[in-house]
Write a protein that holds these residues in place. Sequence first.
Motif, PDB file in Angstrom:
ATOM      1  N   LEU B  61       0.802  -1.226   0.000  1.00  0.00           N
ATOM      2  CA  LEU B  61       0.000   0.000   0.000  1.00  0.00           C
ATOM      3  C   LEU B  61       0.841   1.285   0.000  1.00  0.00           C
ATOM      4  CD1 LEU B  61      -3.092  -0.835   2.237  1.00  0.00           C
ATOM      5  CD2 LEU B  61      -2.940  -0.758  -0.237  1.00  0.00           C
ATOM      6  N   PRO B  62       1.986   1.317   0.720  1.00  0.00           N
ATOM      7  CA  PRO B  62       2.760   2.559   0.686  1.00  0.00           C
ATOM      8  C   PRO B  62       3.158   2.982  -0.721  1.00  0.00           C
ATOM      9  CG  PRO B  62       3.512   1.196   2.482  1.00  0.00           C
ATOM     10  CD  PRO B  62       2.523   0.369   1.710  1.00  0.00           C
ATOM     11  N   ILE B  63       3.485   2.013  -1.585  1.00  0.00           N
ATOM     12  CA  ILE B  63       3.899   2.399  -2.933  1.00  0.00           C
ATOM     13  C   ILE B  63       2.692   2.930  -3.720  1.00  0.00           C
ATOM     14  CG2 ILE B  63       3.686   0.165  -4.150  1.00  0.00           C
ATOM     15  CD1 ILE B  63       6.716   2.481  -4.389  1.00  0.00           C
ATOM     16  N   VAL B  64       1.522   2.321  -3.482  1.00  0.00           N
ATOM     17  CA  VAL B  64       0.307   2.842  -4.132  1.00  0.00           C
ATOM     18  C   VAL B  64       0.046   4.270  -3.667  1.00  0.00           C
ATOM     19  CG1 VAL B  64      -2.198   2.607  -4.336  1.00  0.00           C
ATOM     20  CG2 VAL B  64      -0.750   0.581  -4.399  1.00  0.00           C
ATOM     21  N   ALA B  65       0.134   4.462  -2.351  1.00  0.00           N
ATOM     22  CA  ALA B  65      -0.149   5.792  -1.788  1.00  0.00           C
ATOM     23  C   ALA B  65       0.833   6.835  -2.316  1.00  0.00           C
ATOM     24  CB  ALA B  65      -0.078   5.730  -0.261  1.00  0.00           C
ATOM     25  N   LEU B  66       2.121   6.471  -2.387  1.00  0.00           N
ATOM     26  CA  LEU B  66       3.125   7.434  -2.842  1.00  0.00           C
ATOM     27  C   LEU B  66       2.953   7.758  -4.320  1.00  0.00           C
ATOM     28  CD1 LEU B  66       6.264   6.110  -0.900  1.00  0.00           C
ATOM     29  CD2 LEU B  66       5.138   8.323  -0.584  1.00  0.00           C
ATOM     30  N   VAL B  67       2.665   6.724  -5.128  1.00  0.00           N
ATOM     31  CA  VAL B  67       2.449   6.957  -6.562  1.00  0.00           C
ATOM     32  C   VAL B  67       1.225   7.852  -6.759  1.00  0.00           C
ATOM     33  CG1 VAL B  67       1.696   5.845  -8.704  1.00  0.00           C
ATOM     34  CG2 VAL B  67       3.582   4.871  -7.392  1.00  0.00           C
ATOM     35  N   ARG B 103      -6.719  13.287  -2.483  1.00  0.00           N
ATOM     36  CA  ARG B 103      -5.916  12.063  -2.633  1.00  0.00           C
ATOM     37  C   ARG B 103      -6.154  11.110  -1.460  1.00  0.00           C
ATOM     38  NH1 ARG B 103      -2.630  12.953  -7.572  1.00  0.00           N
ATOM     39  NH2 ARG B 103      -4.006  14.614  -8.270  1.00  0.00           N
ATOM     40  N   THR B 104      -6.374  11.669  -0.259  1.00  0.00           N
ATOM     41  CA  THR B 104      -6.662  10.827   0.906  1.00  0.00           C
ATOM     42  C   THR B 104      -7.956  10.044   0.679  1.00  0.00           C
ATOM     43  OG1 THR B 104      -5.547  12.341   2.400  1.00  0.00           O
ATOM     44  CG2 THR B 104      -7.147  10.854   3.384  1.00  0.00           C
ATOM     45  N   ALA B 105      -8.960  10.741   0.156  1.00  0.00           N
ATOM     46  CA  ALA B 105     -10.243  10.077  -0.098  1.00  0.00           C
ATOM     47  C   ALA B 105     -10.056   8.944  -1.100  1.00  0.00           C
ATOM     48  CB  ALA B 105     -11.257  11.097  -0.628  1.00  0.00           C
ATOM     49  N   LEU B 106      -9.270   9.215  -2.134  1.00  0.00           N
ATOM     50  CA  LEU B 106      -9.021   8.207  -3.158  1.00  0.00           C
ATOM     51  C   LEU B 106      -8.324   6.989  -2.550  1.00  0.00           C
ATOM     52  CD1 LEU B 106      -9.718   8.558  -6.152  1.00  0.00           C
ATOM     53  CD2 LEU B 106      -7.308   9.033  -6.568  1.00  0.00           C
ATOM     54  N   MET B 107      -7.327   7.271  -1.714  1.00  0.00           N
ATOM     55  CA  MET B 107      -6.565   6.188  -1.087  1.00  0.00           C
ATOM     56  C   MET B 107      -7.464   5.377  -0.154  1.00  0.00           C
ATOM     57  SD  MET B 107      -3.633   4.775  -0.997  1.00  0.00           S
ATOM     58  CE  MET B 107      -3.156   3.313  -0.072  1.00  0.00           C
ATOM     59  N   LEU B 108      -8.323   6.080   0.572  1.00  0.00           N
ATOM     60  CA  LEU B 108      -9.208   5.377   1.505  1.00  0.00           C
ATOM     61  C   LEU B 108     -10.176   4.466   0.761  1.00  0.00           C
ATOM     62  CD1 LEU B 108      -9.951   7.976   4.329  1.00  0.00           C
ATOM     63  CD2 LEU B 108      -8.621   5.862   4.461  1.00  0.00           C
ATOM     64  N   GLY B 144      -2.252   4.150   5.130  1.00  0.00           N
ATOM     65  CA  GLY B 144      -2.372   4.672   3.767  1.00  0.00           C
ATOM     66  C   GLY B 144      -2.415   6.192   3.772  1.00  0.00           C
ATOM     67  N   VAL B 145      -3.188   6.749   4.702  1.00  0.00           N
ATOM     68  CA  VAL B 145      -3.305   8.206   4.798  1.00  0.00           C
ATOM     69  C   VAL B 145      -1.938   8.830   5.114  1.00  0.00           C
ATOM     70  CG1 VAL B 145      -4.355  10.107   6.084  1.00  0.00           C
ATOM     71  CG2 VAL B 145      -5.728   8.117   5.478  1.00  0.00           C
ATOM     72  N   ALA B 146      -1.183   8.172   6.008  1.00  0.00           N
ATOM     73  CA  ALA B 146       0.141   8.705   6.359  1.00  0.00           C
ATOM     74  C   ALA B 146       1.042   8.752   5.126  1.00  0.00           C
ATOM     75  CB  ALA B 146       0.780   7.851   7.452  1.00  0.00           C
ATOM     76  N   PHE B 147       1.005   7.687   4.310  1.00  0.00           N
ATOM     77  CA  PHE B 147       1.853   7.694   3.114  1.00  0.00           C
ATOM     78  C   PHE B 147       1.354   8.683   2.062  1.00  0.00           C
ATOM     79  CE2 PHE B 147       3.744   3.777   4.779  1.00  0.00           C
ATOM     80  CZ  PHE B 147       5.083   4.036   4.507  1.00  0.00           C
ATOM     81  N   VAL B 148       0.043   8.880   1.986  1.00  0.00           N
ATOM     82  CA  VAL B 148      -0.481   9.911   1.082  1.00  0.00           C
ATOM     83  C   VAL B 148       0.031  11.281   1.534  1.00  0.00           C
ATOM     84  CG1 VAL B 148      -2.565  11.153   0.388  1.00  0.00           C
ATOM     85  CG2 VAL B 148      -2.527   8.672   0.285  1.00  0.00           C
ATOM     86  N   PRO B 213       5.803   4.576   9.109  1.00  0.00           N
ATOM     87  CA  PRO B 213       4.348   4.488   9.281  1.00  0.00           C
ATOM     88  C   PRO B 213       3.817   3.064   9.186  1.00  0.00           C
ATOM     89  CG  PRO B 213       4.913   6.190   7.688  1.00  0.00           C
ATOM     90  CD  PRO B 213       6.180   5.508   8.038  1.00  0.00           C
ATOM     91  N   ASN B 214       4.410   2.246   8.307  1.00  0.00           N
ATOM     92  CA  ASN B 214       3.896   0.883   8.172  1.00  0.00           C
ATOM     93  C   ASN B 214       4.182   0.064   9.429  1.00  0.00           C
ATOM     94  OD1 ASN B 214       6.588   1.184   7.371  1.00  0.00           O
ATOM     95  ND2 ASN B 214       6.596  -0.780   6.301  1.00  0.00           N
ATOM     96  N   ARG B 215       5.358   0.316  10.063  1.00  0.00           N
ATOM     97  CA  ARG B 215       5.677  -0.370  11.324  1.00  0.00           C
ATOM     98  C   ARG B 215       4.734   0.099  12.434  1.00  0.00           C
ATOM     99  NH1 ARG B 215      10.870  -2.371  12.424  1.00  0.00           N
ATOM    100  NH2 ARG B 215      11.975  -2.858  10.510  1.00  0.00           N
TER     101      ARG B 215
END
Lengths: 316, 266
Positions: B61-67, B103-108, B144-148, B213-215
Motif C-alpha cells: 500500500l505505501p507504494i500505491v499511496a506514494l504513486v 488524494r486521501t479520499a481516493l486512497m481510503l 495509507g493516509v500517512a503515506f499519502v 508508518p507501516n511499522r
Amino acid sequence: MTGPAIEIDGLSKRFGDVTAVDSVDLTVESGEIFGFLGPNGAGKSTTINLLLDFVRPTSGSASMLGLDVSKDRETLHSRIGVVPENYGLYDRLSGRRHVELAAKLKDADDDPDELLDRVGLSQEDANRAAGDYSTGMSQRLALAMALVGAPDLLILDEPTSGLDPNGARELRDIIRAENDRGVTVFFSSHILEQVEAVADRVGIMNEGELVAIDSIGRLRRQLDTGAQVILDVDRKLERNLGDIPNVRDIDVDDETVRGTCVEPAAKLRFIDRVRELTTVTDVRIEESSLEDLFASYTGEDTTDSQTETVVPGGVA
Amino acid sequence: MSVRTIARKDLADASRSKALWAVTLIVLLSTAGITTLLAVTSDMPAGEVFSLSFQLGGTMLPIVALVLAKGAITAERESGSLRVLLSLPPSRRDVLVGKLLGRTALMLVATLISGFVTGFVVLTILGGTFGLLAAFIGFLGLMGVAFVAIGVGISAGSSSDSRATAVAVGAYMILVALWNLIQSAIQYGAVELGLMTEGSAPAWMKLVGLFPPNRAARAAYRNTVGGQLFGTDPFASVWLPVLVLLAWILVPVTIGYLRLRDAQIG
C-alpha cells in the motif's frame, strides 16, 4: 470606479544575478485597455507573475483595485479575471467542468454554457474533455474561465497566442465589450498589430525596464520617425537638393530620390523641390511601422525578419 | 469552501486516471490473492492471517499511496493548471489541503475495497470477529493516509515531477524496503559507541523500530488485537503508534507547505 486599476511602485525582481524586473513604476487607470509590449525575456511575464503573487518581489510593491497583490490576494482574485501565461487545463475534465470550477471558487453564479457560448465554444465542445481541445479552443476556455464572476479587471498574458486571425478578432471584440462594461483590461503581447487595434495606451518593456508608456499615436510622434517618401524619377538629379525643412536622410540615386518627412507639410515641399529639378514618375509613401517604433525602443532589428528569404523547397 | 471544491475537483480528475486505477487494482488483487492463498492452504487462525496480510499490505500500500500522491502538486505545476488555480481566489494552502483531502479520499476508497475483499475472504474461510476486521481495515487505512500525506508533502516541496518521483522512491526505500537494515545499522553503531549494550532494547531503540508508518500501523493493529488498549507500556499500547502515524500525517505536509509557500510559480 475610482482610483487606478493597477499601481506598480518601484517593483524589482532579481533571480540570482539576473535582474528580471528593474524598478518598474506603472499606473493603469480604471477603464483603460492597456497593452503591455516587449520582446521575449524583457520582463513582461515576471511583472505579471509579480502582480499575480506567483513570484514575490525583491523590492517595491504593487496593488490592483486598491488591494495589495500579496496581502489581499484572496479578495483581489475574486474580482479579477486572468488568463495566465503557460496555463494548463485538466485534460480529463470537460470544458463545462472547468468553468463550473472557476465559478465555484469565485463564488459566482454565472451560467457556464452562456460564457462558453460567448467565447465561441459550442455545447458539444463544452462536454468534451479539455485534453482533446486544440490550442485555440483551450485559449477560448481559459478566457471563459477568466470572465467568470464579472471581473473588474482582466489580466491577459499573451491572449492571442494559438488563435487564428478570426479567433484573434473575436477576442478583440470580447475585450472591447468587457471594456464597455467598465472593465479595465491589461494584456501583454508581442504581436504589435493586436495591441495597436485595441489598446488605449501601451507600455514597452525592455531588459527589465519599462522604457516607454504612452498612446501609440503619441509614441510615434515622440519618436519622430516620420514617413519615408520615395520618388521615382526619369533622370538623375544634376544639382544637390540642399536643405529642406523637416526632411532628413535624403538619398539620391539614378532612378529614385528618398527622404524622410517628419511632418505632413514637408512631404509636399520635398516633392515640389524634386520636381523643380527632374520629372517625377511615381510617388510612394511609407509610414513608419510599429515594428520600427518597437525596434527603436528595444534595440531589436526587425528588418531581417521582414526580408526573410524563402528557402527553396519550403521550410522544413 | 475553496478547499472542498478543490478536493472534489481533484477526486473527479484523479479518479478518471486509468493508470492510477490499474496500479491500484494490481496491488490490491495481489494482496487479496496472497491472503486468500494463505487462508486456504495454511491452518493458521484468522488473527494470524490478518497479521501476515497486514505485513503484506504494509509493503504494497505505501507504494500505491506514494504513486497516487507524489504528483498532486508537481503535476499541476508542470501542466500549468496550478497557475490557473492560483489565479482564482484559492491560496497555496487551500490548494495543498484540498489536494491532500482529495488524494486521501481516493486512497481510503482503494484501501477500503481491498480491506473488505481481503477481510471477507478471511472471515468466510476461517471465521473470526468483525472487531478484528475493523482493526485491520482501520489501521491499514490510517497507514495509507500517512503515506499519502508524505507523498503530498514531497509533491508540495518539489519543483518538478521527476524530482518528486525520485524523493518518493527514496522515501519508500528508506521507510519500507530498507528499514530492517537501517535499524540493524543503528543498533550496531549504538553498541559500538557504547550508547547501549548488546541484546538490550532501550526505549529510543524501540522507537526506531516503530518509526516508519507501516511499522507503527502494524504495531497499532497488533496491540489492539492483543487487547492492550490501555496498557502501561507505551510500546505495547495503541496510542504511541497512533501518535507516530499522526506525526507522519502532519510533519511532511507542513514542511511541504512551507516550501510551496515560498516557491516561485513561474
